[in-house]
Design an enzyme around this catalytic site. Structure first.
Site, PDB file in Angstrom:
ATOM      1  N   HIS A 303     -18.571  46.270 -20.400  1.00  0.00           N
ATOM      2  CA  HIS A 303     -18.232  45.220 -19.346  1.00  0.00           C
ATOM      3  C   HIS A 303     -17.339  44.100 -20.785  1.00  0.00           C
ATOM      4  O   HIS A 303     -16.822  44.215 -21.857  1.00  0.00           O
ATOM      5  CB  HIS A 303     -19.297  44.456 -20.144  1.00  0.00           C
ATOM      6  CG  HIS A 303     -19.709  43.128 -19.037  1.00  0.00           C
ATOM      7  ND1 HIS A 303     -19.372  41.855 -19.627  1.00  0.00           N
ATOM      8  CD2 HIS A 303     -20.946  42.769 -18.082  1.00  0.00           C
ATOM      9  CE1 HIS A 303     -19.413  40.825 -19.288  1.00  0.00           C
ATOM     10  NE2 HIS A 303     -20.659  41.037 -17.937  1.00  0.00           N
ATOM     11  N   ASP A 361     -25.163  45.690 -13.399  1.00  0.00           N
ATOM     12  CA  ASP A 361     -25.227  46.252 -12.374  1.00  0.00           C
ATOM     13  C   ASP A 361     -26.541  48.484 -12.514  1.00  0.00           C
ATOM     14  O   ASP A 361     -26.427  49.160 -11.690  1.00  0.00           O
ATOM     15  CB  ASP A 361     -24.672  46.936 -12.182  1.00  0.00           C
ATOM     16  CG  ASP A 361     -23.097  45.554 -11.868  1.00  0.00           C
ATOM     17  OD1 ASP A 361     -23.050  44.900 -12.080  1.00  0.00           O
ATOM     18  OD2 ASP A 361     -25.002  44.836 -10.537  1.00  0.00           O
TER      19      ASP A 361
END
Ligand code: SDX
Length: 426
Positions: A303, A361
């Site tokens: 991320h 996700d």
């Protein structure tokens, strides 16, 4: 406080602005005027594009706050519409405010009947994200009475309509892709139960919503609702800065979210787990993820901001176990692969050094698949939930008196000025 910048033979002082919490910023608004130079930050890794009061992320500590409230508490105690109210208005609603808000949203869930014909133009095998991008943009063709963004009343009506209609359009995209008739919204159901029924009910029999599944999906929507100035939110803000109508801005956000590096990662992560297939093949994929010459990446890992565990992923993982348990799915091979992949990656120096942790996700796909959604619908569900965040951020930008059109500059590395050459001399 100010930042002193000396470049070539020019020295300038740039003001430093401090926020409530988190990094301060150097206001470089006058840099070009005083030095003739731009800053350069193509991935915006060190650039704040705006001031905002909506969402705060601490990537090192793995903290996510919506209007100051920790995501863990909201996921535990709120429902999605309550979270929508908080993101839009800045405060948790009173009981009366929540009843009124739920009522107003519920009564905007239908779409114009002619939207049915709009869908007929698509091939049945069109990706639902292509259909959603187009149908959200098409809303501006139906709602001329709420596209004047200078009118606060019209802004609020457009916001309500967008939040209310996105589940209906998402369900229509799904029904169209499987050749089943559209299902109209049912006002007696709550927001997420209504969505489940629009997706999975058929005219031939009664559809009973599973309350555990509905609560889990409602919580998944809360986790996805907003996330500071991510790529799709920045797209919505930039589109909105030109004065484009809110439906067009949200359509731009849907389009950006579709990318596999962003919201498309939930679909890509499940496909990756299916490709790995079994625990014994994990080392081969870990090796590929570390190989600079191999474009393969562990989807659902890493991320830009979180250099610690994504707090949403933790809640997502817990929800996955809840849903699989409720649905009686004892040993899902994909979950086994995901758990083992996470265990191995989190103990591997490459991932530890680069601070690559599972993001939201990584587990969402397993849960959504267990609920009965096809992989192609995963990013549609992300867009459904993120619509309130995009709307809240768009509204904040429009209502900021200092707001101007966003217009970045560039570092030009092309040809110097040169004269035209006739084709017979080239
Ligand atoms: C979302 O911004 C948001 O907030 C987004 C989001 C939201 O709610 O809106 O949180 C939702 O989009 C989550 C992210 C979903 N994307 C993925 O899971 C796709 C896989 N992840 C990566 O593509 C990547 O981690 C990004 C896109 C998420 C972040 O990219 P960055 O910040 O530009 O980091 P990078 O690509 O520069 O990677 C840094 C290093 C690189 O190695 P070096 O070049 O430094 O040697 O880490 C490596 C990368 O090769 N790396 C990975 C990796 N992610 C980064 N290596 C293997 N597998 C990965 N998943």
């Amino acid at each position: 406080m100010s930042a002193h910048i000396t470049v070539a033979n020019t020295s300038v002082d740039m003001p430093v602005k401090e926020g409530t919490i988190g990094p301060s910023v150097i206001d470089i608004g006058k840099l070009y005027g005083q030095t003739g130079m731009f800053t350069y930050d193509p991935g915006f890794t060190s650039t704040a594009s705006c001031e905002s009061k909506i969402t705060y992320i601490d990537g090192d500590e793995g903290i996510l706050l919506y209007r100051g409230y920790p995501i863990e508490q909201l996921a535990e105690h709120c429902d999605f519409l309550e979270t929508c109210y908080l993101l839009l208005y800045g405060e948790l609603p009173t009981a009366a405010q929540k009843t009124d808000f739920d009522y107003r949203i519920t009564r905007h869930t239908m779409v114009h009947e002619q939207m049915m014909r709009f869908f007929q133009g698509f091939r049945r095998d069109a990706h639902p994200m292509a259909v959603l991008t187009a149908s959200v943009g098409a809303l501006s063709a139906f709602y001329h009475d709420s596209t004047d963004i200078s009118d606060p009343t019209q802004r609020m009506i457009a916001s309500m309509r967008m939040i209310a209609k996105i589940p209906t359009l998402a369900a229509m995209a799904y029904k169209y892709s499987i050749g089943q008739p559209f299902v109209y919204p049912m006002n007696s159901l709550d927001y997420t139960s209504n969505f489940l029924r629009m997706c999975f009910a058929v005219p031939c029999e009664e559809y009973k919503v599973n309350p555990i599944v509905a609560r889990a999906l409602d919580r998944i929507f809360i986790l996805h609702a907003d996330h500071e100035q991510n790529a799709s939110t920045s797209t919505v803000r930039l589109a909105g800065s030109s004065g484009a109508n809110p439906f067009a801005c949200i359509a731009a956000g849907v389009a950006c979210l579709w990318g596999p590096a962003h919201g498309g990662a939930n679909e890509a992560a499940l496909k990756m787990l299916q490709e790995i297939g079994s625990v014994d093949r994990i080392p081969e994929y870990i090796k590929r993820a570390k190989d600079k010459n191999d474009p393969f990446r562990l989807m659902g890992f890493g991320h830009r901001v979180y250099k610690n565990y994504d707090p949403r992923a933790k809640i997502m993982q817990k929800t996955t176990h809840e849903v699989l348990g409720e649905l009686g799915i004892k040993d899902d091979p994909l979950l086994d692969v995901a758990m083992e992949l996470e265990r191995i990656a989190l103990s591997d120096d490459y991932f530890v050094e680069k601070k690559l942790y599972p993001n939201i996700d990584f587990y969402s796909g397993i849960t959504l698949k267990a609920m009965g959604f096809p992989t192609s619908m995963f990013t549609v569900l992300f867009a459904l939930a993120r619509t309130v965040g995009w709307i809240a951020q768009w509204k904040e930008m429009i209502e900021d008196p200092s707001q101007r059109i966003g217009r970045p500059r560039q570092l030009y590395i092309g040809e110097r000025k040169r004269d035209y050459i006739a084709v017979n001399q080239r």
